[in-house]
Write a protein that holds these residues in place. Structure first.
Motif, PDB file in Angstrom:
ATOM      1  N   LYS A 139      -9.449  -0.949  27.434  1.00  0.00           N
ATOM      2  CA  LYS A 139      -9.954  -0.049  28.478  1.00  0.00           C
ATOM      3  C   LYS A 139      -8.816   0.827  29.018  1.00  0.00           C
ATOM      4  O   LYS A 139      -7.647   0.421  29.021  1.00  0.00           O
ATOM      5  CB  LYS A 139     -10.598  -0.851  29.598  1.00  0.00           C
ATOM      6  CG  LYS A 139      -9.662  -1.779  30.352  1.00  0.00           C
ATOM      7  CD  LYS A 139     -10.420  -2.523  31.444  1.00  0.00           C
ATOM      8  CE  LYS A 139      -9.477  -3.414  32.260  1.00  0.00           C
ATOM      9  NZ  LYS A 139     -10.182  -4.116  33.349  1.00  0.00           N
ATOM     10  N   GLN A 156     -12.382   3.961  31.228  1.00  0.00           N
ATOM     11  CA  GLN A 156     -13.185   4.000  30.012  1.00  0.00           C
ATOM     12  C   GLN A 156     -13.176   2.605  29.423  1.00  0.00           C
ATOM     13  O   GLN A 156     -12.118   1.980  29.302  1.00  0.00           O
ATOM     14  CB  GLN A 156     -12.616   4.982  28.978  1.00  0.00           C
ATOM     15  CG  GLN A 156     -13.380   4.917  27.658  1.00  0.00           C
ATOM     16  CD  GLN A 156     -12.845   5.842  26.594  1.00  0.00           C
ATOM     17  OE1 GLN A 156     -13.102   7.029  26.613  1.00  0.00           O
ATOM     18  NE2 GLN A 156     -12.084   5.285  25.653  1.00  0.00           N
ATOM     19  N   SER A 189     -13.330  -0.503  26.747  1.00  0.00           N
ATOM     20  CA  SER A 189     -12.709  -0.707  25.439  1.00  0.00           C
ATOM     21  C   SER A 189     -13.729  -0.431  24.335  1.00  0.00           C
ATOM     22  O   SER A 189     -14.947  -0.493  24.553  1.00  0.00           O
ATOM     23  CB  SER A 189     -12.181  -2.137  25.327  1.00  0.00           C
ATOM     24  OG  SER A 189     -13.244  -3.061  25.447  1.00  0.00           O
ATOM     25  N   TYR A 190     -13.230  -0.118  23.141  1.00  0.00           N
ATOM     26  CA  TYR A 190     -14.135   0.167  22.037  1.00  0.00           C
ATOM     27  C   TYR A 190     -13.481  -0.203  20.709  1.00  0.00           C
ATOM     28  O   TYR A 190     -12.262  -0.295  20.591  1.00  0.00           O
ATOM     29  CB  TYR A 190     -14.563   1.640  22.034  1.00  0.00           C
ATOM     30  CG  TYR A 190     -13.426   2.624  21.872  1.00  0.00           C
ATOM     31  CD1 TYR A 190     -13.001   3.049  20.605  1.00  0.00           C
ATOM     32  CD2 TYR A 190     -12.771   3.162  22.983  1.00  0.00           C
ATOM     33  CE1 TYR A 190     -11.971   3.953  20.452  1.00  0.00           C
ATOM     34  CE2 TYR A 190     -11.734   4.068  22.843  1.00  0.00           C
ATOM     35  CZ  TYR A 190     -11.345   4.467  21.575  1.00  0.00           C
ATOM     36  OH  TYR A 190     -10.316   5.357  21.427  1.00  0.00           O
ATOM     37  N   ASN A 208     -17.002   6.046  12.707  1.00  0.00           N
ATOM     38  CA  ASN A 208     -17.647   5.336  13.809  1.00  0.00           C
ATOM     39  C   ASN A 208     -18.850   4.538  13.311  1.00  0.00           C
ATOM     40  O   ASN A 208     -19.975   4.697  13.783  1.00  0.00           O
ATOM     41  CB  ASN A 208     -18.063   6.306  14.920  1.00  0.00           C
ATOM     42  CG  ASN A 208     -18.433   5.590  16.207  1.00  0.00           C
ATOM     43  OD1 ASN A 208     -18.311   4.372  16.327  1.00  0.00           O
ATOM     44  ND2 ASN A 208     -18.929   6.346  17.175  1.00  0.00           N
ATOM     45  N   GLU A 228     -20.129   3.426  18.297  1.00  0.00           N
ATOM     46  CA  GLU A 228     -19.576   3.200  19.628  1.00  0.00           C
ATOM     47  C   GLU A 228     -19.634   4.471  20.486  1.00  0.00           C
ATOM     48  O   GLU A 228     -19.547   5.590  19.982  1.00  0.00           O
ATOM     49  CB  GLU A 228     -18.118   2.753  19.523  1.00  0.00           C
ATOM     50  CG  GLU A 228     -17.938   1.375  18.934  1.00  0.00           C
ATOM     51  CD  GLU A 228     -18.043   0.292  19.985  1.00  0.00           C
ATOM     52  OE1 GLU A 228     -17.051  -0.391  20.259  1.00  0.00           O
ATOM     53  OE2 GLU A 228     -19.155   0.144  20.551  1.00  0.00           O
ATOM     54  N   SER A 229     -19.765   4.271  21.779  1.00  0.00           N
ATOM     55  CA  SER A 229     -19.652   5.370  22.744  1.00  0.00           C
ATOM     56  C   SER A 229     -18.225   5.360  23.285  1.00  0.00           C
ATOM     57  O   SER A 229     -17.802   4.396  23.915  1.00  0.00           O
ATOM     58  CB  SER A 229     -20.646   5.186  23.896  1.00  0.00           C
ATOM     59  OG  SER A 229     -21.972   5.263  23.421  1.00  0.00           O
ATOM     60  N   TYR A 230     -17.502   6.443  23.016  1.00  0.00           N
ATOM     61  CA  TYR A 230     -16.115   6.508  23.436  1.00  0.00           C
ATOM     62  C   TYR A 230     -15.708   7.970  23.572  1.00  0.00           C
ATOM     63  O   TYR A 230     -16.500   8.877  23.285  1.00  0.00           O
ATOM     64  CB  TYR A 230     -15.202   5.778  22.435  1.00  0.00           C
ATOM     65  CG  TYR A 230     -15.009   6.501  21.126  1.00  0.00           C
ATOM     66  CD1 TYR A 230     -13.823   7.174  20.853  1.00  0.00           C
ATOM     67  CD2 TYR A 230     -16.018   6.536  20.153  1.00  0.00           C
ATOM     68  CE1 TYR A 230     -13.648   7.848  19.646  1.00  0.00           C
ATOM     69  CE2 TYR A 230     -15.850   7.193  18.969  1.00  0.00           C
ATOM     70  CZ  TYR A 230     -14.660   7.850  18.713  1.00  0.00           C
ATOM     71  OH  TYR A 230     -14.487   8.525  17.540  1.00  0.00           O
ATOM     72  N   SER A 231     -14.472   8.190  23.993  1.00  0.00           N
ATOM     73  CA  SER A 231     -13.965   9.547  24.157  1.00  0.00           C
ATOM     74  C   SER A 231     -12.587   9.645  23.532  1.00  0.00           C
ATOM     75  O   SER A 231     -11.763   8.747  23.684  1.00  0.00           O
ATOM     76  CB  SER A 231     -13.900   9.926  25.639  1.00  0.00           C
ATOM     77  OG  SER A 231     -13.269  11.172  25.804  1.00  0.00           O
ATOM     78  N   TYR A 242     -15.300  12.340  31.302  1.00  0.00           N
ATOM     79  CA  TYR A 242     -15.562  11.995  29.904  1.00  0.00           C
ATOM     80  C   TYR A 242     -15.811  13.211  29.018  1.00  0.00           C
ATOM     81  O   TYR A 242     -16.507  14.147  29.402  1.00  0.00           O
ATOM     82  CB  TYR A 242     -16.768  11.050  29.819  1.00  0.00           C
ATOM     83  CG  TYR A 242     -16.582   9.804  30.649  1.00  0.00           C
ATOM     84  CD1 TYR A 242     -15.799   8.752  30.190  1.00  0.00           C
ATOM     85  CD2 TYR A 242     -17.154   9.688  31.917  1.00  0.00           C
ATOM     86  CE1 TYR A 242     -15.605   7.611  30.950  1.00  0.00           C
ATOM     87  CE2 TYR A 242     -16.966   8.552  32.684  1.00  0.00           C
ATOM     88  CZ  TYR A 242     -16.182   7.514  32.195  1.00  0.00           C
ATOM     89  OH  TYR A 242     -15.992   6.397  32.962  1.00  0.00           O
TER      90      TYR A 242
END
Length: 331
Positions: free
Chosen positions: A253, A264, A266-267, A293, A297-300, A313
């Motif tokens: 995170k 954000q 963790s991913y 991906n 996953e939802s990430y930036s 974001y």
């Protein structure tokens, strides 16, 4: 030049600048082999830097003209010691200081504002490490402590523009470890290569002294830096031309504001590519397909730090597939 935006069409000029940035350094290094196993290194460098902004047009009617900032020359020493334990491994340690002036893009932002008060980052770094390299196996472990003054951090204003400011001092403790192992390399069998690799980064960075108006962020985690990051990969190649590349990245995170109230999550990012390579006469043919991906996953990949109105974001793509054909000619 910066223009107004009228329904997506460039309007009149808001700012027009001529920019000049210069940087130079003088570096010298001496090495002494104290014996067959011990190497001592002493380095010394002197840095010169500065920038100029010649503002020729300012639609806000502020004074135009030449503004400049010159940083006094800074002498930076480095001392290192390397001990060769045997033919395959060694340990080393170093102490070095550093000086990093703000870039012209940090002083003159992309929407035209100027920040000549931005100070250069200065720090001292202590590092120890161990290296091992033997045929199919390579390993390296590094630990460091960086004490950084006038750390440059970012924030986003109401118009979504990324700006820069000095954030006092930070304590940056870290550890880095890499392992590479060739399970098979240039084998005569069906599977020619199986290469494995893992890299871990631990970044335990904190604000040491950082007070902003009525807020004191001293002791908080450094904004935008995950504590743990782990990347693993598998590369496989066969004798008939098929190959596979697999990577997995875990990112811990990430604090998105100086107060550490927004993170954000963790991913796990998994990417995979499969292909076939073959030589046909004078041509090299490659057919490939892959997925980015894989776990959806939802990430930036580019969060806005300290963003105005909680607009932190910048979403990255979800699961996506690709493929293609490459044809090359050998003369």
């Amino acid at each position: 030049q910066n223009f107004g935006n009228r329904a997506g069409v460039a309007d009149t000029v808001r700012f027009s600048d001529k920019l000049r940035a210069y940087q130079g350094f003088f570096f010298q290094q001496a090495e002494w082999n104290l014996n067959s196993k011990l190497l001592f290194t002493l380095g010394l460098s002197e840095n010169f830097s500065g920038y100029e902004v010649d503002r020729q047009i300012d639609a806000t009617r502020k004074p135009t003209g030449l503004q400049s900032r010159k940083f006094d020359p800074v002498v930076i020493p480095r001392v290192a010691l390397n001990y060769r334990m045997n033919a395959f491994s060694s340990v080393y340690g170093s102490v070095s200081s550093g000086f990093s002036p703000p870039t012209i893009d940090e002083v003159r932002t992309n929407e035209g504002s100027l920040n000549f008060a931005l100070e250069a980052e200065k720090g001292i770094n202590y590092e120890v490490g161990y290296r091992l390299g033997k045929e199919k196996f390579n390993f390296e472990l590094i630990g460091y402590y960086l004490k950084l003054e006038e750390t440059i951090t970012t924030f986003t204003n109401a118009n979504g523009v990324v700006l820069f400011r000095n954030a006092g001092s930070t304590d940056q403790k870290g550890i880095e470890a890499t392992v590479d192992y060739a399970l098979l390399r240039n084998s005569d069998g069906f599977v020619r290569d199986i290469l494995l690799g893992t890299a871990y980064t631990g970044q335990f960075f904190k604000f040491d002294e950082y007070a902003k108006q009525a807020n004191d962020f001293s002791g908080n985690d450094l904004t935008g830096v995950p504590k743990h990051n782990l990347v693993s990969r598998l590369d496989l190649r066969t004798s008939i031309g098929f190959y596979l590349n697999f990577t997995h990245q875990f990112t811990d995170k990430i604090p998105l504001n100086d107060a550490n109230t927004v993170y954000q999550e963790s991913y796990d990012l998994v990417n995979m590519r499969f292909g076939y390579v073959r030589k046909i006469g004078k041509f090299d043919l490659e057919v490939f397909a892959g997925v980015d991906n894989l776990l959806d996953e939802s990430y930036s990949l580019g969060n806005d730090l300290n963003a105005f109105a909680a607009r932190f974001y910048q979403p990255a793509p979800t699961r996506n597939w690709y493929g293609g054909v490459k044809l090359g000619l050998n003369y």
